[in-house]
Each structure stands twice: as structure tokens, then as C-alpha cells.
Design an enzyme around this catalytic site. Structure first.
Site, PDB file in Angstrom:
ATOM      1  N   HIS A  87      55.365  27.689  35.707  1.00 51.12           N
ATOM      2  CA  HIS A  87      54.116  28.301  35.275  1.00 51.12           C
ATOM      3  C   HIS A  87      54.135  29.813  35.395  1.00 51.12           C
ATOM      4  O   HIS A  87      53.095  30.469  35.369  1.00 51.12           O
ATOM      5  CB  HIS A  87      52.948  27.732  36.080  1.00 51.12           C
ATOM      6  CG  HIS A  87      51.685  27.611  35.296  1.00 51.12           C
ATOM      7  ND1 HIS A  87      50.709  28.580  35.266  1.00 51.12           N
ATOM      8  CD2 HIS A  87      51.227  26.632  34.475  1.00 51.12           C
ATOM      9  CE1 HIS A  87      49.715  28.204  34.493  1.00 51.12           C
ATOM     10  NE2 HIS A  87      49.999  27.026  34.001  1.00 51.12           N
ATOM     11  N   ASP A 155      42.581  28.045  40.792  1.00 55.21           N
ATOM     12  CA  ASP A 155      41.690  27.387  39.837  1.00 55.21           C
ATOM     13  C   ASP A 155      42.355  26.164  39.201  1.00 55.21           C
ATOM     14  O   ASP A 155      41.675  25.219  38.808  1.00 55.21           O
ATOM     15  CB  ASP A 155      41.285  28.363  38.732  1.00 55.21           C
ATOM     16  CG  ASP A 155      40.294  29.408  39.215  1.00 55.21           C
ATOM     17  OD1 ASP A 155      39.571  29.139  40.190  1.00 55.21           O
ATOM     18  OD2 ASP A 155      40.248  30.500  38.627  1.00 55.21           O
ATOM     19  N   GLU A 265      33.025  33.193  41.534  1.00 60.50           N
ATOM     20  CA  GLU A 265      33.876  33.819  40.527  1.00 60.50           C
ATOM     21  C   GLU A 265      32.961  34.423  39.457  1.00 60.50           C
ATOM     22  O   GLU A 265      31.745  34.474  39.602  1.00 60.50           O
ATOM     23  CB  GLU A 265      34.878  32.837  39.913  1.00 60.50           C
ATOM     24  CG  GLU A 265      36.052  32.521  40.815  1.00 60.50           C
ATOM     25  CD  GLU A 265      37.212  31.879  40.069  1.00 60.50           C
ATOM     26  OE1 GLU A 265      37.189  31.850  38.818  1.00 60.50           O
ATOM     27  OE2 GLU A 265      38.153  31.406  40.741  1.00 60.50           O
TER      28      GLU A 265
END
Length: 559
Positions: A87, A155, A265
Site C-alpha cells: 500500500h 482509517d 477528523e
């Protein structure tokens, strides 16, 4: 390696293979066929390509140690890169011409999942030992069986433990608990040997590996702090048209005590109303989303404060219920000392018998928020559903062929003192003529919660994430825009720090690390002087071996 496997390998691939590699005891777990090496030649970013000569599918951490040792003693050392889910964005998990280690192989075909929850008397003594290859989503599932969960998250949970701990692991809980690297008790790391490190044992390696970008060792196990897991989450989004009010309210919420929010957030909502611009979660109902889109169309860009409160069903009528109902109260007026909800999905007013301390918390927090009246939205979800919210968006994008596209992401930390300048120059300047092409995150963090990551030198700083997708193949344009943003920051003297950093010159890396640079070089000199590990970061360009004696390299003491 069997002749049958070699027969499928083109001669050109054998010529580039590190000499002697296939003579090792781990040779049967080394693959060098074109199909395999091609799959490991790029990453989630899809911005760069660099095929390895081979891929190791380890069955144990010892296999990884054997590979690193072999490379170190080889006449022609080769790069080694650990890869979890791939990733990374800029090729950080690639090993051009070397060997990529497929970390998930450590957990395959085992009776145990290399996730073990342990503890003694009292919740504070519990922890989870997780293999570096394990996904955070699997760690969550296993810890929930015992009524616990890690305190800090990213997240997106479909990432490996070793991958996020090599960077920092940041999300909306970090203002309270710090990033994931601040919630680790102990590590096992491959440097050429298996080394255990913690606050008390090999502390320099421990703090160097956490957030160390894979430069000092490969994380094969982490002992992670856990806490009692909540059952439910009241999840709210509040809409703002004024940036100053938006950031002021965010900073208010992260300043609250333990009675306050558990997650904070925020994001920029532009006139891009497509799925690609809002894929991180399915939060709004169709009706509410139409209201938000209309407001965004009127103002060009608006801001969304996202907050969440964790609670237990058994205690929802007491302390937790105060916070839960707070998230539903929008807007409100105060009648004496009792807040009366003017417009809410739950119109029950608070009782005047509420304990004064809780009433003050409620009045203080609710009455001072400055979101647009009528634009507060809340959902009640399970704890698991909240933490795994981004995965839902991923599945939608995958079904539409929009996941495996270039991702020219830019993540930076901006000091609080310059966030207004950043908003004017970037959100209302560089980005204004464009649709977002992906989520744009904005939320504050606290310096005192950070341990070893590179961050701005202010007590409060903002995490800015431009998580854009090049669905039209125009990633170069988006990347040029990222460069324009960084040039703007440099020109205006905004002392930002990149998160998931990417630089091409060592002078830029030196500036990035700042006062930590010399200590980082010293650790690299001791634990990886031949620059074998994670070369895709491109931090070091020349060997440090001439500056180190064999006595200083830990694993050489064994030979």
C-alpha cells in the site's frame, strides 16, 4: 530449487539473480518466474515500476533473517524489501533487482494466526502480540473476542501491522492516544538476526524502527496496547462554510478531557459529487447528501467536521448518553441551565437533574460549535462498522474498476500557525479550479502524543491528506499539482513535514529529518551499513560500511 520450476524461468532472469541465492536452504520458498516478479514490481500508488529479481515467501522470521544475512555476506549485496499489502505510494516497498519478501506468507498455512491476546489483572495490563504480516482488521477481530481492541488506528484497516508501524499509523484517535507507533510495548525485528527491542531493551533500535520507514529492520512481531472495546459509536458530521470556524471547533474538540470525543477528523468537500470524491465511507442518506451537495455548489467548497463518541449500551443512560445525545443536538438554545433541542432526530431534552459537571460539559461543547444550522448529521453504528468504514468504499470502487488506478497521494503535516495560510493558498488557490478526485482530509493532532515520527515543531499541527485517484489516467497532472503545493509551502516559509515521505535527493531527506538526521544515520550505520533494506525510500545513496567496524554490527557478533 527444482528443475521443474527453473524450466519456466527465462535465462535472462537467471542472469540477474543474485549469485548463490538458489543454493540456500530457503531456495524452495524463492520464486523468480515473470508472473511473480511482475506482481511485485509496483504498489498501490501505481506511479513507479521496479521488478525484483526474486520474491521470498517466508514460512518463518528465520527465513527472512537468512536472506538478509546472505545478502550482507554476498560479494554483490542485493536490496531486500518487506511487502505487506503493497500500500505504499512511491515504490517504498519495491526492491529493484533484489528480493521482495512477501510478509503475508508468514501467516499462511498455520494453525495459529500469530495474533495472541494476553493480560493479567486489570484492563491496563492487557496487550496483543501480532505478527508484522497481520492485517489490522484481523487484529481487531481477534482482540474483540476478548472484549479488547487496540487504542489507535488508521482509517483503513486492511494494512499490515509492520507496514503502518514503519510509518506512524495516524487517524482521528491520534489526538487522544497518539499514532499507532506510540502504542507499542515491544517489537521483534529482523536486522540480519532476530532482535527484540522495547523501551528498556535495545531502546535506540525500538524508537528507530517505529516510524523508521523500514530502514533499520523488518518488523516480524509487535506487542500492542489494548483497552476495553466499546460496543457502539455515535458518529457525526457537521458542515461548515467558514474555515476558521471549522478549525477552531476541531481544536476545541481535541482539547476536551476524557469526557469528550474519541475521534475527530475533517475534510474538504468540493463540487466533485462522484463516488471517487467521497469513497471513504457511506455516511449520508441520499436526502442529506443532496442538501450537502447543494451547499457545496453555492459556496464552491465547504468543510466537514467528523467526530465520534464510543459508548456502551449498558451505560448509555448515564455518562456516555450525555455525549451520545450531544452529537444529535443541532442546533440548540439554552433555556436557563437546561439545553432544549430545537431540531434533532432525538427531541428529548436533558433533565434538570443531570449532574452539574456533565451538564457543563454538554453546554460548553454543544453551544460553542459553529457549524451551519441544520447541517449536523449523525449515525449510530457498531464499533466494528465504524472502524472498518473505509473498506465499504473500497468494495464499491473495486466493483466499478476504480480501485486499481494510479494514486498520486500527498500527505503532509502543517503547523497550526500556518493552517490558515495553507487554506488560502491551496484550498482556495491551487485546488479551487479543480474537482477533488478523491478525499481531502484536514484534522489537528497533538505533538505531545508523538514518539518517534517526524512532525512540525508546534504543539498543534494539522494532518492534510490529498487522497486522489487518477481515474482518467492523468496522474502526472495531479502529481504536478502536488509539487505546486509543496513549492507554495516552501515559498511561503510553511515548515511542513511529509507523512509517507517521498524525496529524490539526500539533502531533502536531511531537511525532512532535521535534528534527528545524525541519529538516524548512526542507526543505519549500525544496523544496515550496506543499505540493503527498503531501498525504494531512496534515503541513502552510498554505503556506510567503510564507516563502521564489524564489532559495531550486532548480528556479525554471531559469526
Amino acid at each position: 530449487m527444482s528443475p521443474q520450476r527453473l524450466s519456466h524461468v527465462p535465462p535472462s532472469f537467471l542472469r540477474t539473480l543474485p549469485q548463490g541465492l538458489l543454493e540456500l536452504d530457503i531456495a524452495d520458498r524463492i520464486y523468480l518466474d515473470p508472473d511473480t516478479t511482475t506482481r511485485f514490481s509496483t504498489d498501490f500508488g501505481r506511479l513507479t515500476r521496479a521488478p525484483p529479481s526474486a520474491v521470498l515467501y517466508p514460512s518463518s522470521p528465520d527465513d527472512i533473517a537468512a536472506l538478509v544475512r546472505f545478502s550482507y555476506f554476498s560479494p554483490h549485496p542485493f536490496p531486500v524489501a518487506a511487502r505487506g499489502c503493497g500500500h505504499s505510494i512511491r515504490g517504498q516497498a519495491l526492491a529493484p533487482g533484489g528480493v521482495v519478501v512477501d510478509m503475508p506468507s508468514l501467516g499462511r498455512g498455520r494453525d495459529d494466526r500469530r495474533i495472541n491476546v494476553s493480560g493479567g489483572d486489570g484492563s491496563s495490563s492487557w496487550y496483543v502480540d501480532a505478527g508484522g504480516e497481520q492485517l489490522w482488521i484481523d487484529v481487531l477481530h481477534e482482540t474483540l473476542k476478548h472484549g479488547f481492541a487496540p487504542r489507535s488506528w488508521t482509517d483503513y484497516l486492511h494494512l499490515t501491522v509492520g507496514g503502518t508501524l514503519s510509518n506512524a499509523g495516524v487517524s482521528g484517535q491520534a489526538f487522544r492516544h497518539g499514532p499507532q507507533i506510540s502504542n507499542v510495548y515491544e517489537l521483534e525485528v529482523v536486522t540480519g538476526e532476530m532482535m527484540r527491542c522495547s523501551h528498556n531493551e535495545n531502546p535506540a533500535l525500538f524508537y528507530g524502527v517505529l516510524g523508521g520507514l523500514g530502514q533499520l529492520g523488518i518488523i516480524t512481531r509487535a506487542r500492542i496496547a489494548v483497552e476495553p472495546a466499546p460496543e457502539r459509536v455515535r458518529w457525526a458530521r457537521l458542515i461548515y462554510t467558514d474555515f476558521v470556524s471549522f478549525t477552531r471547533d476541531q481544536e476545541l474538540l481535541i482539547s476536551m478531557s476524557e469526557e469528550g470525543f474519541d475521534y475527530v477528523e475533517g475534510s474538504l468537500l468540493m463540487m466533485d459529487h462522484s463516488l471517487i470524491g467521497n469513497w471513504r465511507s457511506s455516511f449520508f442518506s441520499d436526502r442529506d447528501w443532496e442538501k450537502v451537495k447543494l451547499l457545496a455548489s453555492q459556496f464552491g467548497a465547504i468543510y466537514c467536521l467528523e467526530g465520534a463518541v464510543y459508548y456502551e449500551m449498558a451505560t448509555a443512560s448515564s455518562v456516555d448518553q450525555v455525549k451520545v445525545l450531544l452529537l444529535l443536538s443541532s442546533p440548540m438554545q439554552l433555556v436557563g441551565l437546561v439545553p432544549t433541542i430545537i431540531s434533532s432526530q432525538d427531541p428529548r431534552p436533558y433533565s434538570s437533574s443531570m449532574p452539574p459537571s456533565l451538564l457543563l460539559v454538554f453546554i460548553r461543547d454543544a453551544s460553542l460549535l459553529s457549524f451551519v444550522p441544520g447541517f449536523a448529521f449523525a449515525n449510530d453504528v457498531s464499533y466494528m462498522g465504524f472502524l472498518d468504514r473505509v473498506h465499504t468504499g473500497e468494495l464499491k470502487l473495486r466493483s466499478m474498476g476504480l480501485w486499481d488506478v494510479p494514486h498520486p497521494w500527498l500527505n503532509i503535516f502543517v503547523p497550526k500557525s500556518r493552517i490558515r495560510d495553507f487554506e488560502i493558498g491551496v484550498f482556495k488557490g491551487i485546488l479551487k479550479p479543480n474537482n477533488s478526485m478523491g478525499p481531502v482530509l484536514i484534522y489537528p493532532l497533538k505533538k505531545n502524543k508523538y514518539m518517534s515520527a517526524v512532525i512540525p515543531d508546534e504543539e498543534i499541527f494539522y494532518s492534510i491528506g490529498l487522497l486522489r485517484s487518477a481515474i482518467m489516467g492523468d496522474w502526472e497532472h495531479l502529481d504536478d499539482q502536488n509539487d505546486e503545493i509543496l513549492r507554495f509551502c516552501r515559498r511561503e516559509g510553511i515548515e511542513y513535514k511529509q507523512y509517507l515521505p517521498h524525496y529524490t535527493a539526500q539533502t531533502d531527506w536531511m531537511k525532512h529529518f532535521g535534528l534527528k538526521w545524525n541519529a538516524f544515520v548512526e542507526l543505519k550505520r549500525r544496523y544496515d551499513p550496506k543499505l540493503l533494506l527498503s531501498p525504494g525510500q531512496r534515503i541513502f545513496t552510498s554505503s556506510l560500511i567503510e564507516h563502521v567496524s564489524e564489532q559495531e554490527i550486532p548480528f556479525l557478533k554471531l559469526y
